[in-house]
Design an enzyme around this catalytic site. Structure first.
Site, PDB file in Angstrom:
ATOM      1  N   GLU A 295      -8.876   0.177  -2.504  1.00 30.68           N
ATOM      2  CA  GLU A 295      -9.667   0.314  -1.443  1.00 30.68           C
ATOM      3  C   GLU A 295     -10.655   1.377  -1.460  1.00 30.68           C
ATOM      4  OE1 GLU A 295      -7.096   0.512   1.959  1.00 30.68           O
ATOM      5  OE2 GLU A 295      -6.336  -1.237   1.655  1.00 30.68           O
TER       6      GLU A 295
ATOM      7  N   ARG B  38      -7.566  12.716   0.710  1.00 31.77           N
ATOM      8  CA  ARG B  38      -6.529  13.555   1.339  1.00 31.77           C
ATOM      9  C   ARG B  38      -5.139  12.812   1.128  1.00 31.77           C
ATOM     10  NH1 ARG B  38      -8.590  11.009   7.032  1.00 31.77           N
ATOM     11  NH2 ARG B  38      -6.973   9.235   7.238  1.00 31.77           N
TER      12      ARG B  38
ATOM     13  N   HIS C  86      -3.472  -4.732   7.873  1.00 28.24           N
ATOM     14  CA  HIS C  86      -3.628  -3.694   8.930  1.00 28.24           C
ATOM     15  C   HIS C  86      -2.690  -3.576   9.926  1.00 28.24           C
ATOM     16  CE1 HIS C  86      -5.109   0.061  10.666  1.00 28.24           C
ATOM     17  NE2 HIS C  86      -6.000   0.397   9.592  1.00 28.24           N
TER      18      HIS C  86
ATOM     19  N   HIS D 228       0.944   6.129   1.989  1.00 26.70           N
ATOM     20  CA  HIS D 228       1.492   6.995   2.863  1.00 26.70           C
ATOM     21  C   HIS D 228       2.967   7.759   2.168  1.00 26.70           C
ATOM     22  CE1 HIS D 228      -0.285   5.485   6.359  1.00 26.70           C
ATOM     23  NE2 HIS D 228      -0.243   4.389   5.813  1.00 26.70           N
TER      24      HIS D 228
ATOM     25  N   ASN E  46       0.783  -1.183   0.141  1.00 29.38           N
ATOM     26  CA  ASN E  46       0.176  -0.206   0.016  1.00 29.38           C
ATOM     27  C   ASN E  46       0.778   1.353   0.018  1.00 29.38           C
ATOM     28  OD1 ASN E  46      -1.388   2.306   1.128  1.00 29.38           O
ATOM     29  ND2 ASN E  46      -3.063   0.784   1.685  1.00 29.38           N
TER      30      ASN E  46
ATOM     31  N   GLU F 103     -10.886  -9.566   3.445  1.00 35.09           N
ATOM     32  CA  GLU F 103      -9.543  -9.170   4.019  1.00 35.09           C
ATOM     33  C   GLU F 103      -9.819  -8.847   5.519  1.00 35.09           C
ATOM     34  OE1 GLU F 103      -7.474  -5.626   2.401  1.00 35.09           O
ATOM     35  OE2 GLU F 103      -6.641  -5.594   4.295  1.00 35.09           O
TER      36      GLU F 103
ATOM     37  N   HIS G 105      -5.582   3.477  -1.342  1.00 28.82           N
ATOM     38  CA  HIS G 105      -6.973   3.804  -0.899  1.00 28.82           C
ATOM     39  C   HIS G 105      -7.404   5.021  -1.255  1.00 28.82           C
ATOM     40  CE1 HIS G 105      -9.811   4.131   3.024  1.00 28.82           C
ATOM     41  NE2 HIS G 105     -10.460   4.538   1.823  1.00 28.82           N
TER      42      HIS G 105
ATOM     43  N   ARG H 249      -9.582   7.677  -0.943  1.00 32.66           N
ATOM     44  CA  ARG H 249     -10.575   8.272   0.151  1.00 32.66           C
ATOM     45  C   ARG H 249     -11.435   9.374  -0.475  1.00 32.66           C
ATOM     46  NH1 ARG H 249      -9.324   6.752   5.673  1.00 32.66           N
ATOM     47  NH2 ARG H 249     -11.076   8.075   6.071  1.00 32.66           N
TER      48      ARG H 249
ATOM     49  N   THR I 231      -8.261   3.509   8.635  1.00 34.82           N
ATOM     50  CA  THR I 231      -9.392   2.901   8.659  1.00 34.82           C
ATOM     51  C   THR I 231      -9.373   2.216   9.968  1.00 34.82           C
ATOM     52  OG1 THR I 231      -9.184   2.181   6.357  1.00 34.82           O
ATOM     53  CG2 THR I 231     -10.860   1.066   7.587  1.00 34.82           C
TER      54      THR I 231
HETATM   55  N1  PXP Z   1      -5.846  -2.916   4.617  1.00 40.05           N
HETATM   56  C1  PXP Z   1      -6.950  -2.094   4.912  1.00 40.05           C
HETATM   57  C2  PXP Z   1      -8.355  -2.310   4.390  1.00 40.05           C
HETATM   58  C3  PXP Z   1      -6.541  -0.633   4.929  1.00 40.05           C
HETATM   59  O1  PXP Z   1      -7.473   0.376   5.115  1.00 40.05           O
HETATM   60  C4  PXP Z   1      -5.075  -0.498   5.304  1.00 40.05           C
HETATM   61  C5  PXP Z   1      -4.669   0.914   6.017  1.00 40.05           C
HETATM   62  O2  PXP Z   1      -4.814   1.868   4.571  1.00 40.05           O
HETATM   63  C6  PXP Z   1      -4.195  -1.483   5.085  1.00 40.05           C
HETATM   64  C7  PXP Z   1      -4.650  -2.852   4.770  1.00 40.05           C
HETATM   65  C8  PXP Z   1      -2.773  -1.276   5.474  1.00 40.05           C
HETATM   66  O3  PXP Z   1      -2.466  -0.924   6.830  1.00 40.05           O
HETATM   67  P1  PXP Z   1      -0.995  -0.527   7.296  1.00 40.05           P
HETATM   68  O4  PXP Z   1      -0.766   0.645   6.562  1.00 40.05           O
HETATM   69  O5  PXP Z   1      -1.363  -0.340   8.534  1.00 40.05           O
HETATM   70  O6  PXP Z   1       0.057  -1.681   6.992  1.00 40.05           O
END
Ligand code: PXP
Length: 241
Positions: A70, A49, A192, A10, A7, A152, A43, A45, A101
């Site tokens: 996402e 943001r 997550h 960030h 992901n 998930e 993701h 949103r 989330t």
């Molecule tokens: N899965 C989902 C559905 C999420 O919303 C997120 C965070 O955006 C992640 C996985 C990844 O989480 P992390 O950034 O804590 O690894």
């Protein structure tokens, strides 16, 4: 062998913090892709943001690996998904003002709407439909009733456990729910809060097909570079048959 989807939200968060055009999550996705990951997750949103529509379109066209989008289950997002055609859409809840989330989707709230939304993703967008849910028995069964392709499992409680006992309890819950999902013919992903330490045990849970990991990988990239950070995580995730 489990898959890793990185992901890159960030990277976009850092860019948006200054309102400039760097660092670019598209560049991060390309580097992760070249390092051999199985997929990229973004993701988008509703408040836009971090990830922007432009990021998702470019990533879709450039990367060779699997793209997971996402998003919230809204009409606006559905139209965007139709234009992007990701390989998988993971439906997530979105609360205004949350840092990340916070929990899994509430599948009891509007099951008919969700079932129809899943069906339209599968038929009109032509993608795999996944539900981000808490590792709870009724919720896993409901996901199967709504005819999702994948779930998930939210690993947040496991990741945030205060002590070993709590971590073990949450681990066992995830393990049971992963097996239940598999039995119900759902594909099972997890994510997550996973990092280089806590993912080691989770990687042993056989039915989990894919891990969605962002924050810990991007954070480590600051020190060692994204290629190494991604490769180190892939090694852990893929170290189990
Ligand atoms: N899965 C989902 C559905 C999420 O919303 C997120 C965070 O955006 C992640 C996985 C990844 O989480 P992390 O950034 O804590 O690894």
């Amino acid at each position: 062998m489990a898959r890793l989807s990185v992901n890159v939200d960030h990277v976009a968060t850092l860019r948006q913090a200054r309102g400039v055009d760097y660092p670019d999550p598209v560049q991060a996705a390309v580097l992760a892709d070249l390092a051999g990951v199985n997929g990229i997750t973004v993701h988008l949103r509703q408040d836009k943001r971090h990830i922007q529509e432009r990021d998702v379109y470019l990533i879709r066209h450039i990367i060779k690996s699997h793209l997971t989008l996402e998003m919230a289950a809204t009409e606006e997002m559905f139209e965007i998904a139709k234009g992007i055609v990701p390989d998988m859409v993971t439906l997530v809840p979105e609360n205004a003002g949350e840092i990340t989330t916070e929990g899994g989707l509430n599948l009891d709230e509007n099951p008919d709407y969700l079932e129809e939304f899943i069906n339209r993703l599968q038929k009109e967008v032509g993608c795999v439909a996944c539900l981000f849910i808490d590792p709870d028995e009724e919720t896993v069964k409901n996901a199967a009733r709504l005819k999702a392709d994948f779930i998930e499992l939210h690993t947040g409680k496991y990741a945030e456990a205060h002590d070993i006992e709590e971590e073990l309890k949450e681990f066992r819950r995830l393990e049971r729910m992963a097996h239940l999902g598999f039995k119900l013919k759902l594909g099972v992903n997890a994510g997550h809060g996973l990092n280089y330490r806590n993912v080691i045990n989770i990687a042993n849970i056989k039915p989990i097909e894919e891990f969605s990991i962002g924050h810990s990988i991007i954070a480590r990239s600051v020190f060692v570079g994204i290629e190494r950070a991604v490769k180190e995580m892939m090694e852990i995730v893929r170290s189990h048959e």
